[in-house]
Design a protein around this motif. Sequence first.
Motif, PDB file in Angstrom:
ATOM      1  N   MET A   1      -3.859   7.863  -6.287  1.00 56.77           N
ATOM      2  CA  MET A   1      -4.283   6.818  -5.290  1.00 56.77           C
ATOM      3  C   MET A   1      -3.217   6.069  -4.057  1.00 56.77           C
ATOM      4  SD  MET A   1      -7.699   6.570  -5.964  1.00 56.77           S
ATOM      5  CE  MET A   1      -8.572   5.059  -5.721  1.00 56.77           C
ATOM      6  N   GLN A   2      -3.601   6.121  -3.241  1.00 51.18           N
ATOM      7  CA  GLN A   2      -2.699   5.350  -2.142  1.00 51.18           C
ATOM      8  C   GLN A   2      -3.523   4.374  -1.556  1.00 51.18           C
ATOM      9  OE1 GLN A   2       0.379   6.482  -1.265  1.00 51.18           O
ATOM     10  NE2 GLN A   2       0.382   7.900  -2.892  1.00 51.18           N
ATOM     11  N   VAL A   3      -2.536   3.325  -1.340  1.00 53.77           N
ATOM     12  CA  VAL A   3      -3.182   2.034  -0.563  1.00 53.77           C
ATOM     13  C   VAL A   3      -3.325   2.268   0.892  1.00 53.77           C
ATOM     14  CG1 VAL A   3      -2.456  -0.359   0.269  1.00 53.77           C
ATOM     15  CG2 VAL A   3      -1.929   0.552  -2.160  1.00 53.77           C
ATOM     16  N   ALA A   4      -4.763   2.326   1.225  1.00 50.14           N
ATOM     17  CA  ALA A   4      -5.043   2.574   2.640  1.00 50.14           C
ATOM     18  C   ALA A   4      -5.080   1.081   3.270  1.00 50.14           C
ATOM     19  CB  ALA A   4      -6.236   3.195   2.643  1.00 50.14           C
ATOM     20  N   TYR A   5      -5.289   0.129   2.833  1.00 50.86           N
ATOM     21  CA  TYR A   5      -5.489  -1.245   3.651  1.00 50.86           C
ATOM     22  C   TYR A   5      -5.290  -2.399   2.533  1.00 50.86           C
ATOM     23  CZ  TYR A   5      -7.770  -4.440   6.598  1.00 50.86           C
ATOM     24  OH  TYR A   5      -8.239  -5.778   7.073  1.00 50.86           O
ATOM     25  N   ARG A   6      -4.114  -3.202   2.961  1.00 53.92           N
ATOM     26  CA  ARG A   6      -4.003  -4.479   2.389  1.00 53.92           C
ATOM     27  C   ARG A   6      -4.960  -5.548   2.978  1.00 53.92           C
ATOM     28  NH1 ARG A   6      -0.283  -3.766  -1.186  1.00 53.92           N
ATOM     29  NH2 ARG A   6       1.111  -2.211  -0.571  1.00 53.92           N
ATOM     30  N   ALA A   7      -6.005  -5.970   2.096  1.00 51.88           N
ATOM     31  CA  ALA A   7      -6.982  -6.904   2.590  1.00 51.88           C
ATOM     32  C   ALA A   7      -6.411  -8.612   2.718  1.00 51.88           C
ATOM     33  CB  ALA A   7      -8.135  -6.972   1.895  1.00 51.88           C
ATOM     34  N   HIS A   8      -6.948  -9.437   3.452  1.00 49.81           N
ATOM     35  CA  HIS A   8      -6.587 -10.974   3.391  1.00 49.81           C
ATOM     36  C   HIS A   8      -7.362 -11.899   2.691  1.00 49.81           C
ATOM     37  CE1 HIS A   8      -3.575 -10.280   6.637  1.00 49.81           C
ATOM     38  NE2 HIS A   8      -4.533  -9.510   7.224  1.00 49.81           N
TER      39      HIS A   8
ATOM     40  N   ALA B   1     -11.868  -6.697   2.248  1.00 50.24           N
ATOM     41  CA  ALA B   1     -11.438  -5.892   1.695  1.00 50.24           C
ATOM     42  C   ALA B   1     -13.024  -4.821   1.545  1.00 50.24           C
ATOM     43  CB  ALA B   1     -11.116  -6.194  -0.004  1.00 50.24           C
ATOM     44  N   HIS B   2     -14.086  -5.359   1.141  1.00 50.99           N
ATOM     45  CA  HIS B   2     -15.325  -4.768   1.277  1.00 50.99           C
ATOM     46  C   HIS B   2     -15.689  -4.036   2.677  1.00 50.99           C
ATOM     47  CE1 HIS B   2     -16.482  -4.907  -2.846  1.00 50.99           C
ATOM     48  NE2 HIS B   2     -15.897  -5.998  -3.068  1.00 50.99           N
ATOM     49  N   LEU B   3     -15.301  -4.794   3.696  1.00 50.25           N
ATOM     50  CA  LEU B   3     -15.491  -4.307   4.874  1.00 50.25           C
ATOM     51  C   LEU B   3     -14.843  -3.084   5.319  1.00 50.25           C
ATOM     52  CD1 LEU B   3     -16.647  -4.563   7.872  1.00 50.25           C
ATOM     53  CD2 LEU B   3     -14.373  -5.907   8.446  1.00 50.25           C
ATOM     54  N   ALA B   4     -13.449  -2.984   4.680  1.00 51.06           N
ATOM     55  CA  ALA B   4     -12.551  -1.867   4.655  1.00 51.06           C
ATOM     56  C   ALA B   4     -13.101  -0.738   4.105  1.00 51.06           C
ATOM     57  CB  ALA B   4     -11.502  -2.034   4.558  1.00 51.06           C
ATOM     58  N   LYS B   5     -13.698  -1.168   2.767  1.00 47.67           N
ATOM     59  CA  LYS B   5     -14.053  -0.055   1.737  1.00 47.67           C
ATOM     60  C   LYS B   5     -15.581   0.594   2.293  1.00 47.67           C
ATOM     61  CE  LYS B   5     -16.257   0.408  -2.726  1.00 47.67           C
ATOM     62  NZ  LYS B   5     -16.994  -0.188  -3.595  1.00 47.67           N
ATOM     63  N   HIS B   6     -16.217  -0.303   2.832  1.00 51.12           N
ATOM     64  CA  HIS B   6     -17.467   0.537   3.549  1.00 51.12           C
ATOM     65  C   HIS B   6     -17.267   1.212   4.776  1.00 51.12           C
ATOM     66  CE1 HIS B   6     -20.251  -1.794   0.909  1.00 51.12           C
ATOM     67  NE2 HIS B   6     -19.466  -2.828   0.988  1.00 51.12           N
TER      68      HIS B   6
ATOM     69  N   LEU C   1     -14.592   3.110   5.008  1.00 51.34           N
ATOM     70  CA  LEU C   1     -14.029   4.191   4.490  1.00 51.34           C
ATOM     71  C   LEU C   1     -15.317   5.116   3.812  1.00 51.34           C
ATOM     72  CD1 LEU C   1     -10.753   2.685   3.077  1.00 51.34           C
ATOM     73  CD2 LEU C   1     -11.156   4.592   5.103  1.00 51.34           C
ATOM     74  N   GLU C   2     -16.090   4.518   2.937  1.00 52.36           N
ATOM     75  CA  GLU C   2     -17.172   5.104   2.391  1.00 52.36           C
ATOM     76  C   GLU C   2     -18.290   5.759   3.432  1.00 52.36           C
ATOM     77  OE1 GLU C   2     -18.784   2.271  -0.059  1.00 52.36           O
ATOM     78  OE2 GLU C   2     -17.322   2.966  -2.023  1.00 52.36           O
ATOM     79  N   ASP C   3     -18.326   4.946   4.537  1.00 45.24           N
ATOM     80  CA  ASP C   3     -19.002   5.677   5.560  1.00 45.24           C
ATOM     81  C   ASP C   3     -18.823   6.765   6.348  1.00 45.24           C
ATOM     82  OD1 ASP C   3     -21.254   3.672   5.400  1.00 45.24           O
ATOM     83  OD2 ASP C   3     -20.643   2.382   7.038  1.00 45.24           O
ATOM     84  N   ALA C   4     -17.235   6.897   6.158  1.00 41.99           N
ATOM     85  CA  ALA C   4     -16.601   8.130   7.000  1.00 41.99           C
ATOM     86  C   ALA C   4     -16.667   9.288   5.761  1.00 41.99           C
ATOM     87  CB  ALA C   4     -15.058   7.796   7.287  1.00 41.99           C
ATOM     88  N   GLY C   5     -17.107   8.865   4.598  1.00 35.34           N
ATOM     89  CA  GLY C   5     -17.113  10.072   3.445  1.00 35.34           C
ATOM     90  C   GLY C   5     -15.766  10.132   2.722  1.00 35.34           C
ATOM     91  N   ILE C   6     -15.107   8.942   2.541  1.00 30.26           N
ATOM     92  CA  ILE C   6     -14.235   8.930   1.863  1.00 30.26           C
ATOM     93  C   ILE C   6     -14.378   7.686   0.829  1.00 30.26           C
ATOM     94  CG2 ILE C   6     -11.346   7.908   2.046  1.00 30.26           C
ATOM     95  CD1 ILE C   6     -11.979   8.582   5.096  1.00 30.26           C
ATOM     96  N   PRO C   7     -13.998   8.221  -0.365  1.00 31.20           N
ATOM     97  CA  PRO C   7     -14.216   7.514  -1.708  1.00 31.20           C
ATOM     98  C   PRO C   7     -13.028   6.350  -1.634  1.00 31.20           C
ATOM     99  CG  PRO C   7     -13.347   9.633  -2.229  1.00 31.20           C
ATOM    100  CD  PRO C   7     -13.611   9.731  -0.961  1.00 31.20           C
ATOM    101  N   ALA C   8     -13.412   4.997  -1.808  1.00 28.31           N
ATOM    102  CA  ALA C   8     -12.397   4.107  -1.923  1.00 28.31           C
ATOM    103  C   ALA C   8     -12.705   3.106  -3.039  1.00 28.31           C
ATOM    104  CB  ALA C   8     -12.672   3.221  -0.368  1.00 28.31           C
ATOM    105  N   PHE C   9     -11.732   2.236  -3.261  1.00 19.79           N
ATOM    106  CA  PHE C   9     -11.861   1.446  -4.402  1.00 19.79           C
ATOM    107  C   PHE C   9     -11.108   0.253  -4.108  1.00 19.79           C
ATOM    108  CE2 PHE C   9     -10.490  -0.396  -8.665  1.00 19.79           C
ATOM    109  CZ  PHE C   9     -11.810  -0.372  -9.202  1.00 19.79           C
ATOM    110  N   VAL C  10     -11.477  -0.817  -4.490  1.00 22.53           N
ATOM    111  CA  VAL C  10     -11.130  -2.199  -3.959  1.00 22.53           C
ATOM    112  C   VAL C  10     -10.173  -2.649  -5.404  1.00 22.53           C
ATOM    113  CG1 VAL C  10     -11.091  -4.705  -3.689  1.00 22.53           C
ATOM    114  CG2 VAL C  10     -12.643  -2.823  -2.522  1.00 22.53           C
TER     115      VAL C  10
END
Length: 86
Positions: free
Chosen positions: A1-8, A13-18, A20-29
């Motif tokens: 796993m690689q860090v794609a986004y550091r959230a404030h 964090a959940h905005l970025a996760k959604h 990514l998921e809408d783009a078909g990329i699995p993401a985890f916070v």
Amino acid sequence: MQVAYRAHNLIDAHLAKHVLEDAGIPAFVFGENLLGGAGELPLFGVLRVCVPDAALPEADAALRAAGLRDDPADPIPEADPGLLPA
């Protein structure tokens, strides 16, 4: 796993996760469960949105397209020549 986004914050964090998921990329916070561990003290740098290693370039492109990965503005903007300090 690689860090794609550091959230404030958690919403960020959940905005970025959604995105990514809408783009078909699995993401985890990561770090979501640690937010209440410090009581009243705010924790910074705990929330990270991670993606699989192979999906990092796609994740970066998706976050840029959503406006979440903009280059930061100049922290010291040029002074307006018409304004002088008091």
